[in-house]
Enzyme design. Structure first.
Site, mmCIF file in Angstrom:
data_model
loop_
_atom_site.group_PDB
_atom_site.id
_atom_site.type_symbol
_atom_site.label_atom_id
_atom_site.label_comp_id
_atom_site.label_asym_id
_atom_site.label_seq_id
_atom_site.Cartn_x
_atom_site.Cartn_y
_atom_site.Cartn_z
ATOM 1 N N GLY A 131 47.472 31.798 31.806
ATOM 2 C CA GLY A 131 47.682 32.977 32.631
ATOM 3 C C GLY A 131 49.059 33.604 32.502
ATOM 4 O O GLY A 131 50.072 32.916 32.379
ATOM 5 N N SER A 132 49.079 34.929 32.511
ATOM 6 C CA SER A 132 50.302 35.746 32.545
ATOM 7 C C SER A 132 51.134 35.666 31.276
ATOM 8 O O SER A 132 52.270 36.149 31.262
ATOM 9 C CB SER A 132 51.168 35.384 33.757
ATOM 10 N N GLY A 165 43.340 33.600 29.814
ATOM 11 C CA GLY A 165 43.525 33.463 31.255
ATOM 12 C C GLY A 165 43.867 34.762 31.963
ATOM 13 O O GLY A 165 44.078 35.820 31.350
ATOM 14 N N HIS A 166 43.948 34.672 33.280
ATOM 15 C CA HIS A 166 44.215 35.837 34.119
ATOM 16 C C HIS A 166 45.592 36.435 33.820
ATOM 17 O O HIS A 166 46.549 35.722 33.512
ATOM 18 C CB HIS A 166 44.127 35.453 35.603
ATOM 19 N N ASN A 167 45.642 37.755 33.885
ATOM 20 C CA ASN A 167 46.892 38.531 33.728
ATOM 21 C C ASN A 167 47.448 38.564 32.313
ATOM 22 O O ASN A 167 48.521 39.136 32.089
ATOM 23 C CB ASN A 167 48.004 38.029 34.660
#
Length: 362
Positions: free
Chosen positions: A277-278, A258-260
């Protein structure tokens, strides 16, 4: 591929005996080996297969009596899978990427493609992108604008690299892999039902209409050297900062990052695993098949996450975990033992309840 036994042994750094000038053209399982094949029998359990096959040469376990198997030559492998890695590289004919740039490929006039590139039909390279020397780009692969890629890229058919991603040397993108797709980030004008449940850990909530608004992904993806991304796997671009994948990491097919996400070096992520994410992943972390890591948590260096485990909280370095929710393997094994005892425990409780009721009745 034509190699002598001496050449193969030298390339693998292994001891060989017998007719070292013997030529082999392929590898095979022992029982299926023909005279021109190198049989792979690196464990005594494969000895019977050697008798059923026609191999003249084999890779065997240390100390094996190769003459007793009717062989003319043998290579000895103390660590079978390490030897398998070496021989697979020596004997692999590779993929056909053609020569030069195919006339049906498109390279933007502002892009820079270094010497030695082989680019297949219908592949595209976008504006201002920079491709290092020795690139091999398969049919229908695409590289968007402002991408920077180091030397010896291998991008198989249908793989995608989105805008502004930065990738190191020797990257391998298997068919239909995607680097830099938009992150899955959406928000509602008021707190959503999912936010309510997460905050209260209760299913009781106000039911209301909600409309999702995308949060655009302004970051990109940065990947180190010697990274491989499996078929149909994807790495999302960051929301503001870049998603980062450390050098040496290997990602299997059907994985989602996922993103980040910040992933360290030399990690391994097996099929159908996912990282939300993250999340931050340390160095040398192994995520087994179907495992999942929650968003915004940290997994320390050298952690091993077992198959289908669900990681909801931070994990200290060096820990091996398993289960849903994931716990230390030792704890998880005790939990599973207890679960197996539940039917017997329930029967015991029922007998106790019956006995207590009988005492009350009397």
């Amino acid at each position: 591929m034509v190699h002598s036994i001496a050449d193969i042994a030298r390339a693998l750094g292994l001891q060989a005996e017998g007719a070292l000038d013997l030529i082999v053209t392929r590898v095979a399982e022992p029982a299926a080996a023909t005279p021109e094949a190198l049989a792979l029998a690196m464990d005594p359990k494969y000895a019977e297969g050697l008798s059923n096959g026609q191999a003249r040469a084999a890779i065997l376990w240390p100390g094996a009596d190769w003459r007793a198997f009717g062989l003319e030559a043998a290579i000895f492998a103390p660590r079978p899978r390490w030897a398998m890695a070496g021989v697979s590289q020596v004997m692999d004919p590779g993929y056909e990427f053609g020569v030069g740039v195919h006339p049906m490929a498109y390279i933007d006039p502002t892009a820079q493609v270094a010497e030695g590139a082989r680019i297949g039909p219908f592949a595209t390279v976008g504006a201002h992108s920079q491709i290092g020397p020795g690139a091999r780009i398969g049919a229908n692969a695409s590289i968007a604008e402002d991408v920077v890629i180091g030397a010896d890229l291998t991008l198989h058919a249908g793989a995608r690299i989105a805008a502004r991603c930065v990738i190191g040397e020797r990257f391998i993108g298997q068919p239909n892999s995607v680097v830099g797709g938009c992150g899955f980030s959406f928000v509602t004008p008021e707190p959503s039902a999912a936010e309510d449940v997460r905050a209260t850990l209760s299913g009781t909530r106000e039911i209301r209409q909600q409309k999702w608004q995308r949060i655009n992904s302004l970051g990109a993806v940065r990947i180190g050297d010697d990274v491989e991304l499996g078929a149909n796997s994807s790495i999302d671009r960051g929301t503001v900062r870049d998603t980062v994948i450390g050098s040496g990491s290997k990602i299997d097919s059907l994985c989602q990052i996922g993103h980040n996400v910040q992933m360290g070096e030399d990690c391994m992520m097996c099929g159908m695993a996912g990282i939300a994410g993250s999340a931050r992943i340390g160095n040398r972390v192994l995520l087994a098949g179907k495992s999942a890591v929650n968003d915004n948590i940290f997994v320390g260096d050298d952690v091993i996450v077992g198959g289908a485990a669900r990681v909801f909280t931070n994990v200290p370095s060096g820990r091996a975990i398993l289960g849903d929710p994931a716990t230390k393997i030792e704890t998880q094994l005790e939990i599973r033992k207890a679960l197996r005892r539940l039917p017997r425990l329930a029967a015991t409780v029922a007998e106790l309840q019956k006995a207590i009721r009988g005492q009350k009745d009397s």
